[in-house]
Write a protein that holds these residues in place. Structure first.
Motif, PDB file in Angstrom:
ATOM      1  N   PHE A 152      -7.355 109.518  17.567  1.00  0.00           N
ATOM      2  CA  PHE A 152      -8.150 108.295  17.640  1.00  0.00           C
ATOM      3  C   PHE A 152      -9.526 108.518  17.019  1.00  0.00           C
ATOM      4  CE2 PHE A 152      -5.053 106.126  20.024  1.00  0.00           C
ATOM      5  CZ  PHE A 152      -5.446 104.804  20.168  1.00  0.00           C
ATOM      6  N   GLY A 153     -10.077 109.715  17.193  1.00  0.00           N
ATOM      7  CA  GLY A 153     -11.351 110.026  16.555  1.00  0.00           C
ATOM      8  C   GLY A 153     -11.241 110.001  15.041  1.00  0.00           C
ATOM      9  N   ILE A 154     -10.139 110.536  14.517  1.00  0.00           N
ATOM     10  CA  ILE A 154      -9.912 110.490  13.065  1.00  0.00           C
ATOM     11  C   ILE A 154      -9.788 109.045  12.596  1.00  0.00           C
ATOM     12  CG2 ILE A 154      -8.248 111.054  11.252  1.00  0.00           C
ATOM     13  CD1 ILE A 154      -7.638 113.642  12.819  1.00  0.00           C
ATOM     14  N   ALA A 155      -9.033 108.238  13.353  1.00  0.00           N
ATOM     15  CA  ALA A 155      -8.882 106.833  12.983  1.00  0.00           C
ATOM     16  C   ALA A 155     -10.230 106.112  13.002  1.00  0.00           C
ATOM     17  CB  ALA A 155      -7.897 106.147  13.928  1.00  0.00           C
ATOM     18  N   THR A 156     -11.054 106.394  14.022  1.00  0.00           N
ATOM     19  CA  THR A 156     -12.374 105.769  14.110  1.00  0.00           C
ATOM     20  C   THR A 156     -13.237 106.162  12.919  1.00  0.00           C
ATOM     21  OG1 THR A 156     -12.271 105.785  16.533  1.00  0.00           O
ATOM     22  CG2 THR A 156     -14.448 105.547  15.525  1.00  0.00           C
ATOM     23  N   ALA A 157     -13.212 107.457  12.578  1.00  0.00           N
ATOM     24  CA  ALA A 157     -14.015 107.930  11.446  1.00  0.00           C
ATOM     25  C   ALA A 157     -13.563 107.288  10.142  1.00  0.00           C
ATOM     26  CB  ALA A 157     -13.931 109.454  11.352  1.00  0.00           C
ATOM     27  N   LEU A 158     -12.263 107.156   9.951  1.00  0.00           N
ATOM     28  CA  LEU A 158     -11.753 106.542   8.722  1.00  0.00           C
ATOM     29  C   LEU A 158     -12.131 105.069   8.639  1.00  0.00           C
ATOM     30  CD1 LEU A 158      -8.219 108.182   8.438  1.00  0.00           C
ATOM     31  CD2 LEU A 158     -10.290 108.726   7.130  1.00  0.00           C
ATOM     32  N   VAL A 159     -12.077 104.370   9.769  1.00  0.00           N
ATOM     33  CA  VAL A 159     -12.478 102.958   9.773  1.00  0.00           C
ATOM     34  C   VAL A 159     -13.964 102.832   9.452  1.00  0.00           C
ATOM     35  CG1 VAL A 159     -12.776 100.921  11.240  1.00  0.00           C
ATOM     36  CG2 VAL A 159     -10.632 102.198  11.309  1.00  0.00           C
ATOM     37  N   ARG A 160     -14.784 103.690  10.050  1.00  0.00           N
ATOM     38  CA  ARG A 160     -16.225 103.647   9.762  1.00  0.00           C
ATOM     39  C   ARG A 160     -16.504 103.979   8.294  1.00  0.00           C
ATOM     40  NH1 ARG A 160     -19.664 103.073  13.977  1.00  0.00           N
ATOM     41  NH2 ARG A 160     -18.956 103.572  16.095  1.00  0.00           N
ATOM     42  N   TRP A 161     -15.761 104.946   7.751  1.00  0.00           N
ATOM     43  CA  TRP A 161     -15.944 105.273   6.336  1.00  0.00           C
ATOM     44  C   TRP A 161     -15.551 104.085   5.458  1.00  0.00           C
ATOM     45  CZ3 TRP A 161     -12.298 105.295   2.443  1.00  0.00           C
ATOM     46  CH2 TRP A 161     -12.744 105.771   1.206  1.00  0.00           C
ATOM     47  N   ALA A 162     -14.437 103.419   5.797  1.00  0.00           N
ATOM     48  CA  ALA A 162     -13.999 102.257   5.012  1.00  0.00           C
ATOM     49  C   ALA A 162     -15.047 101.142   5.083  1.00  0.00           C
ATOM     50  CB  ALA A 162     -12.649 101.761   5.526  1.00  0.00           C
ATOM     51  N   GLU A 163     -15.640 100.937   6.248  1.00  0.00           N
ATOM     52  CA  GLU A 163     -16.696  99.930   6.371  1.00  0.00           C
ATOM     53  C   GLU A 163     -17.889 100.291   5.490  1.00  0.00           C
ATOM     54  OE1 GLU A 163     -17.444 100.187  10.480  1.00  0.00           O
ATOM     55  OE2 GLU A 163     -15.740  98.932  11.089  1.00  0.00           O
ATOM     56  N   TRP A 164     -18.292 101.576   5.560  1.00  0.00           N
ATOM     57  CA  TRP A 164     -19.436 102.025   4.745  1.00  0.00           C
ATOM     58  C   TRP A 164     -19.146 101.855   3.256  1.00  0.00           C
ATOM     59  CZ3 TRP A 164     -19.362 106.210   1.307  1.00  0.00           C
ATOM     60  CH2 TRP A 164     -20.602 106.561   0.769  1.00  0.00           C
ATOM     61  N   ALA A 165     -17.923 102.223   2.816  1.00  0.00           N
ATOM     62  CA  ALA A 165     -17.559 102.092   1.401  1.00  0.00           C
ATOM     63  C   ALA A 165     -17.540 100.628   0.981  1.00  0.00           C
ATOM     64  CB  ALA A 165     -16.191 102.741   1.158  1.00  0.00           C
ATOM     65  N   LEU A 166     -17.031  99.754   1.850  1.00  0.00           N
ATOM     66  CA  LEU A 166     -16.995  98.323   1.536  1.00  0.00           C
ATOM     67  C   LEU A 166     -18.415  97.765   1.399  1.00  0.00           C
ATOM     68  CD1 LEU A 166     -15.534  95.586   1.246  1.00  0.00           C
ATOM     69  CD2 LEU A 166     -15.553  95.426   3.756  1.00  0.00           C
ATOM     70  N   PHE A 167     -19.276  98.104   2.338  1.00  0.00           N
ATOM     71  CA  PHE A 167     -20.647  97.603   2.289  1.00  0.00           C
ATOM     72  C   PHE A 167     -21.377  98.132   1.066  1.00  0.00           C
ATOM     73  CE2 PHE A 167     -22.201  95.433   6.242  1.00  0.00           C
ATOM     74  CZ  PHE A 167     -20.943  95.170   6.771  1.00  0.00           C
ATOM     75  N   ARG A 168     -21.156  99.395   0.752  1.00  0.00           N
ATOM     76  CA  ARG A 168     -21.824  99.974  -0.409  1.00  0.00           C
ATOM     77  C   ARG A 168     -21.339  99.320  -1.694  1.00  0.00           C
ATOM     78  NH1 ARG A 168     -21.393 106.258  -2.434  1.00  0.00           N
ATOM     79  NH2 ARG A 168     -23.176 106.226  -3.856  1.00  0.00           N
ATOM     80  N   GLN A 169     -20.035  99.096  -1.793  1.00  0.00           N
ATOM     81  CA  GLN A 169     -19.472  98.480  -2.994  1.00  0.00           C
ATOM     82  C   GLN A 169     -19.976  97.055  -3.170  1.00  0.00           C
ATOM     83  OE1 GLN A 169     -17.580 100.024  -5.223  1.00  0.00           O
ATOM     84  NE2 GLN A 169     -17.312  98.221  -6.529  1.00  0.00           N
ATOM     85  N   ALA A 170     -20.130  96.339  -2.057  1.00  0.00           N
ATOM     86  CA  ALA A 170     -20.567  94.945  -2.123  1.00  0.00           C
ATOM     87  C   ALA A 170     -22.078  94.808  -2.241  1.00  0.00           C
ATOM     88  CB  ALA A 170     -20.085  94.193  -0.885  1.00  0.00           C
ATOM     89  N   GLY A 171     -22.808  95.916  -2.119  1.00  0.00           N
ATOM     90  CA  GLY A 171     -24.258  95.855  -2.220  1.00  0.00           C
ATOM     91  C   GLY A 171     -24.935  95.406  -0.947  1.00  0.00           C
TER      92      GLY A 171
END
Length: 275
Positions: A118-137
């Motif tokens: 679950f910790g790995i899943a949480t980290a991956l979701v947070r990384w995906a959120e960060w990547a999405l926000f960064r890509q969208a500016g």
């Protein structure tokens, strides 16, 4: 003496084999049961996160914390699962021939594997959120100070979130065992004790919810990462040891359906079971 030695060795081998079977059965049940419900948890969490993001976009006020808080609720989900699953299994395990020791070891493994995944899943979701926000500016900065700065630090996030998930899962198990075997008053005391182990991890790992504020109060907000991680793991060890102590003294209630099955037709009728 020589005649009894092979028998003693055979008996010990049988006991070890039975112990391993009991541990394996409990561990797999908790891992499978947690993820069976956990898949639905993550689907709902991701849907809520998408809804929150859509609402923020409609109001032109996008914040990564508003979306990331959904993933951070995984540890609270595991706390609830830690309360529910032991209440459903402890009596059945002992009735089937298992021991408190095998049950405890199975819980340790189940909590560790479930919490880390679950910790790995949480980290991956947070990384995906960060990547999405960064890509969208969109802004990726966070107001709450944590051990990791943002979603790009995947390895550190796995350590932090995995530790949180494991300690919360174990704390929930302590709560369940306490109320199951010791009644309301002593159960409440064990709730306080289990939450103390959670606080240890939260303070050292500087959780964004309340751990960072507490770490500042006790002067641990400037500790290096390696010491913070060790402190978080200390909370896990304390929770595991507390669970062992509680389960060693818990009174196992009889399994009602087993007693009903052994009773005669009249007794089964009084119990509401078919004759």
């Amino acid at each position: 003496m020589t005649a009894t030695t092979p028998r003693s060795a055979e008996r010990r081998a049988l006991e070890k084999a039975a112990h391993r079977r009991g541990v394996r059965a409990v561990a797999w049940y908790f891992i499978g049961g947690t993820w069976y419900v956990g898949v639905w948890f993550w689907l709902i969490a991701l849907a809520i996160g998408a809804l929150v993001l859509w609402i923020m976009l409609r109001n032109d006020d996008v914040s990564i914390e508003g979306v990331g808080g959904v993933a951070g609720s995984a540890k609270f989900f595991l706390f609830v699962m830690g309360i529910l699953l032991p209440l459903m299994t402890i009596a059945l395990h002992v009735a089937a021939g298992g021991t408190r020791r095998s049950y405890t070891h199975g819980l340790w493994i189940g909590a560790a594997v479930s919490g880390l995944t679950f910790g790995i899943a949480t980290a991956l979701v947070r990384w995906a959120e960060w990547a999405l926000f960064r890509q969208a500016g969109w802004p990726t900065e966070q107001d709450l100070t944590q051990l990791y700065a943002d979603g790009s630090e995947v390895g550190l996030m796995i350590l932090v979130e995995g530790t949180f998930c494991v300690v919360y899962y174990l704390a929930g198990m302590v709560v369940a065992a306490g109320f199951y075997g010791f009644g309301f008053l002593r159960g409440v005391l064990l709730v306080v004790a289990s939450l103390a182990t959670v606080v240890v991890s939260e303070v050292f790992l500087r959780s964004g919810f309340f751990g960072h504020a507490l770490s500042r109060v006790v002067g641990l907000d400037g500790t290096p990462v390696w010491l913070a991680v060790l402190g978080g793991l200390a909370g896990v060890v304390l929770a595991a040891l507390l669970l062992r102590v509680v389960l060693r003294g818990v009174a196992i209630r009889p399994v009602e359906f087993a007693g009903t099955a052994r009773a005669g037709p009249a007794a089964r009728a009084r119990a509401g079971a078919p004759a």
